[in-house]
Design a protein around this motif. Structure first.
Motif, PDB file in Angstrom:
ATOM      1  N   THR A 154       8.680  10.590 -35.242  1.00  7.23           N
ATOM      2  CA  THR A 154       7.828   9.470 -35.611  1.00  7.23           C
ATOM      3  C   THR A 154       7.521   8.700 -34.342  1.00  7.23           C
ATOM      4  O   THR A 154       8.438   8.334 -33.600  1.00  7.23           O
ATOM      5  CB  THR A 154       8.515   8.550 -36.636  1.00  7.23           C
ATOM      6  OG1 THR A 154       8.876   9.312 -37.784  1.00  7.23           O
ATOM      7  CG2 THR A 154       7.568   7.431 -37.064  1.00  7.23           C
ATOM      8  N   VAL A 155       6.246   8.466 -34.083  1.00  8.50           N
ATOM      9  CA  VAL A 155       5.818   7.839 -32.830  1.00  8.50           C
ATOM     10  C   VAL A 155       4.962   6.624 -33.149  1.00  8.50           C
ATOM     11  O   VAL A 155       3.996   6.720 -33.913  1.00  8.50           O
ATOM     12  CB  VAL A 155       5.031   8.835 -31.954  1.00  8.50           C
ATOM     13  CG1 VAL A 155       4.574   8.167 -30.663  1.00  8.50           C
ATOM     14  CG2 VAL A 155       5.878  10.067 -31.648  1.00  8.50           C
ATOM     15  N   HIS A 156       5.315   5.493 -32.576  1.00  4.73           N
ATOM     16  CA  HIS A 156       4.564   4.246 -32.792  1.00  4.73           C
ATOM     17  C   HIS A 156       4.038   3.746 -31.446  1.00  4.73           C
ATOM     18  O   HIS A 156       4.801   3.580 -30.489  1.00  4.73           O
ATOM     19  CB  HIS A 156       5.452   3.189 -33.429  1.00  4.73           C
ATOM     20  CG  HIS A 156       4.773   1.882 -33.639  1.00  4.73           C
ATOM     21  ND1 HIS A 156       3.765   1.687 -34.564  1.00  4.73           N
ATOM     22  CD2 HIS A 156       4.954   0.681 -33.031  1.00  4.73           C
ATOM     23  CE1 HIS A 156       3.356   0.433 -34.516  1.00  4.73           C
ATOM     24  NE2 HIS A 156       4.060  -0.198 -33.592  1.00  4.73           N
ATOM     25  N   ARG A 157       2.747   3.523 -31.376  1.00  8.91           N
ATOM     26  CA  ARG A 157       2.120   3.083 -30.129  1.00  8.91           C
ATOM     27  C   ARG A 157       2.330   1.581 -29.944  1.00  8.91           C
ATOM     28  O   ARG A 157       2.064   0.781 -30.832  1.00  8.91           O
ATOM     29  CB  ARG A 157       0.627   3.421 -30.160  1.00  8.91           C
ATOM     30  CG  ARG A 157      -0.097   3.164 -28.868  1.00  8.91           C
ATOM     31  CD  ARG A 157      -1.471   3.802 -28.855  1.00  8.91           C
ATOM     32  NE  ARG A 157      -1.391   5.255 -28.998  1.00  8.91           N
ATOM     33  CZ  ARG A 157      -2.317   6.103 -28.571  1.00  8.91           C
ATOM     34  NH1 ARG A 157      -3.405   5.651 -27.988  1.00  8.91           N
ATOM     35  NH2 ARG A 157      -2.168   7.396 -28.736  1.00  8.91           N
ATOM     36  N   LEU A 158       2.788   1.212 -28.751  1.00  7.36           N
ATOM     37  CA  LEU A 158       3.078  -0.189 -28.432  1.00  7.36           C
ATOM     38  C   LEU A 158       2.019  -0.822 -27.539  1.00  7.36           C
ATOM     39  O   LEU A 158       1.718  -2.007 -27.670  1.00  7.36           O
ATOM     40  CB  LEU A 158       4.437  -0.292 -27.730  1.00  7.36           C
ATOM     41  CG  LEU A 158       5.655   0.165 -28.529  1.00  7.36           C
ATOM     42  CD1 LEU A 158       6.878   0.212 -27.618  1.00  7.36           C
ATOM     43  CD2 LEU A 158       5.908  -0.763 -29.712  1.00  7.36           C
TER      44      LEU A 158
END
Length: 288
Positions: A154-158
């Motif tokens: 799971t990848v969340h862009r910051l």
């Protein structure tokens, strides 16, 4: 209302798409849809309006989202406090981002304030593994840069950082205000070892096969430019040594700073929430 069901609802409400939420939760879509429908029955209100394009929150859904986030955060804090009291609260963080990044420093300060009893172990990694050991199970969460193969993660862009070409200061192209990738055609570039994530390699090679020295770390990249006149890429917010310069590239997508994880326990969930808050203060994009 079960906490697990609330967690499902929050995922759908944040992704605004059942398919993306199912991937994020590492589950199939049908049981996720059934769980949300049961939640709607339990609260006696329609929470989401479904369409071919995705979903939108109803006013009732927006109200529940705020309450669900607060409940889940409180539950996670309780679990963490119990684990810390038992001396069993640890989290291993993989780092690839700039250690001097003020956003990362703000995140570290916030995490320590929120979880003073938690031992944070840090694993610093080189440029050959953009997941910082996450895929190999060596860390619980990674603060890193994309893009890379996200399968199983799971990848969340910051944040997004504009990128430039790293050149010797005496290079004729160094006097330009900006460059395009075509301006660098035929030049030697630094490359990563065989076996490095192909998505990662393609981005940092400007989408083209390249020839040049193989490097593993940032300092090796900079020395390759200094000694050999090699071309490489670097986020504009980074400052190379005085003998080198970074010229903005106009036709390369900004580089994302991301937080990534596989299994979202309470410590990881808190890390992701605090990371999102710490990086939001910069407006999502760094230009210098």
């Amino acid at each position: 209302m079960e906490l697990r069901t609330l967690r499902y609802f929050v995922a759908v409400a944040e992704e605004l798409h059942f398919g993306r939420a199912a991937v994020r939760l590492h589950m199939s879509q049908p049981p996720l849809s059934r769980a949300v429908k049961q939640l709607e029955a339990d609260v006696g209100a329609v929470l989401l309006v479904r369409s071919a394009a995705g979903v939108t929150l109803t006013p009732a859904g927006a109200a529940l989202l705020d309450e669900a986030r607060a409940l889940l955060d409180q539950a996670d804090r309780a679990r963490v406090r119990v684990a810390a009291a038992a001396g069993a609260a640890t989290i291993t963080v993989g780092l690839l981002a700039d250690s001097a990044d003020p956003d990362a420093t703000r995140l570290a300060d916030a995490y320590r304030r929120q979880h003073p009893g938690v031992e944070v172990r840090v694993r610093d990694t080189d440029l050959t593994d953009p997941t910082c050991g996450l895929r190999a199970g060596l860390v619980d969460v990674a603060l890193t840069r994309g893009p890379f193969d996200e399968t199983g993660l799971t990848v969340h862009r910051l944040r997004e950082d504009p990128v430039g070409a790293v050149l010797r200061a005496d290079d004729p192209l160094a006097r330009r205000d900006h460059l395009e990738l075509a301006d660098l055609a035929g030049r030697p570039w630094f490359r990563f070892p065989d076996g490095t994530d192909p998505v990662w390699q393609a981005y940092w090679h400007g989408g083209e096969p390249r020839e040049g020295p193989v490097v593993r770390g940032v300092q090796e990249c900079l020395q390759a430019v200094l000694w050999n006149g090699t071309v490489g890429l670097m986020p504009l917010g980074h400052r190379p040594p005085g003998e080198l310069t970074v010229v903005p590239l106009t036709d390369l997508a900004p580089n994302p700073v991301v937080v990534a994880w596989k299994d979202a326990g309470p410590l990881v969930r808190s890390f992701v929430r605090l990371a999102n808050a710490a990086y939001q203060t910069t407006g999502g994009r760094r230009t210098s």
